[in-house]
Design a protein around this motif. Structure first.
Motif, PDB file in Angstrom:
ATOM      1  N   ASP A  90      36.440 -57.081   8.632  1.00  0.00           N
ATOM      2  CA  ASP A  90      37.816 -56.988   8.139  1.00  0.00           C
ATOM      3  C   ASP A  90      38.554 -55.748   8.642  1.00  0.00           C
TER       4      ASP A  90
ATOM      5  N   GLU B 235      35.773 -64.776   7.789  1.00  0.00           N
ATOM      6  CA  GLU B 235      34.442 -64.376   7.309  1.00  0.00           C
ATOM      7  C   GLU B 235      34.455 -64.175   5.795  1.00  0.00           C
ATOM      8  N   GLN B 236      35.482 -63.494   5.302  1.00  0.00           N
ATOM      9  CA  GLN B 236      35.590 -63.249   3.864  1.00  0.00           C
ATOM     10  C   GLN B 236      35.882 -64.534   3.102  1.00  0.00           C
TER      11      GLN B 236
ATOM     12  N   ARG C 131      34.957 -67.579   3.932  1.00  0.00           N
ATOM     13  CA  ARG C 131      33.707 -68.363   3.872  1.00  0.00           C
ATOM     14  C   ARG C 131      32.772 -67.855   2.787  1.00  0.00           C
ATOM     15  N   GLU C 132      32.733 -66.527   2.629  1.00  0.00           N
ATOM     16  CA  GLU C 132      31.848 -65.920   1.633  1.00  0.00           C
ATOM     17  C   GLU C 132      32.488 -65.868   0.249  1.00  0.00           C
ATOM     18  N   ARG C 133      33.705 -66.430   0.139  1.00  0.00           N
ATOM     19  CA  ARG C 133      34.457 -66.464  -1.121  1.00  0.00           C
ATOM     20  C   ARG C 133      34.664 -65.071  -1.715  1.00  0.00           C
ATOM     21  N   ARG C 134      34.876 -64.097  -0.818  1.00  0.00           N
ATOM     22  CA  ARG C 134      35.193 -62.742  -1.257  1.00  0.00           C
ATOM     23  C   ARG C 134      36.694 -62.627  -1.436  1.00  0.00           C
TER      24      ARG C 134
END
Length: 197
Positions: free
Chosen positions: A104, A128-129, A131-134
């Motif tokens: 990020d 990326e975030q 997909r990771e549900r951040r």
């Protein structure tokens, strides 16, 4: 250390928890255009935010609301700084954050202040975030050294929406660049209020 706080920065008195909760709830109610008296209903949310910020060790908490921009949260922490802080060390920190700061990290820069070079990092979440549900929070961080004290100020500006992000970037850069020692800059020289850190 002094920094210039523009009128868009509304400080929450985090050193007094109950007052901080009440003021943060009032700011939330105002931002949501809630009816009169709704601040009391938002005290649970405000309590959680203030307690979490205090638990992380922050000494500064403020809501930042530039015109035509989504509200953001500004926090300040004190870190230890290397004894030999210099422009070269600032560049090493900037390079390190860029290389290992995670996917990020979108941009890193150094900004000159009256206290020496400060490093600013921009974090913008990507796929990326997601997909990771951040949380998809945009963030600016600044590392501002205070020479001769062994301390460094870590300022973080976090915003959950991209609306007005350019205004936040500009305000944050000005705030960081304004950092100075109290005996170096007369307070009346600031266009905005000053805040001693």
């Amino acid at each position: 250390m002094l920094v210039a706080m523009p009128p868009a920065v509304r400080r929450v008195p985090i050193e007094t928890p109950q007052l901080a909760i009440q003021e943060y709830a009032a700011i939330l109610a105002e931002l949501r255009d809630a009816p009169a008296g709704a601040a009391a209903d938002l005290e649970a949310v405000a309590t959680e935010a203030v307690e979490a910020t205090r638990a992380q060790g922050a000494f500064l908490m403020a809501v930042v609301t530039p015109p035509d921009a989504a509200p953001a949260l500004l926090t300040g922490f004190v870190l230890e700084v290397p004894e030999n802080w210099s422009g070269d060390v600032a560049e090493l920190l900037r390079d390190s954050l860029e290389n290992v700061g995670g996917p990020d990290v979108r941009e890193t820069i150094t900004v000159d202040t009256a206290l020496g070079p400060a490093v600013i990092v921009q974090r913008v979440p990507g796929v990326e975030q997601a997909r990771e549900r951040r949380p998809l929070t945009l963030q600016l961080q600044a590392f501002v050294p205070e020479p001769g004290t062994g301390r460094m100020l870590l300022l973080t500006l976090a915003c959950a929406a991209a609306d007005g992000w350019v205004a936040h970037q500009h305000l944050f850069a000005e705030l960081v660049a304004s950092a100075a020692q109290p005996d170096v800059i007369a307070e009346e020289s600031f266009e905005h209020q000053t805040y001693r850190l």
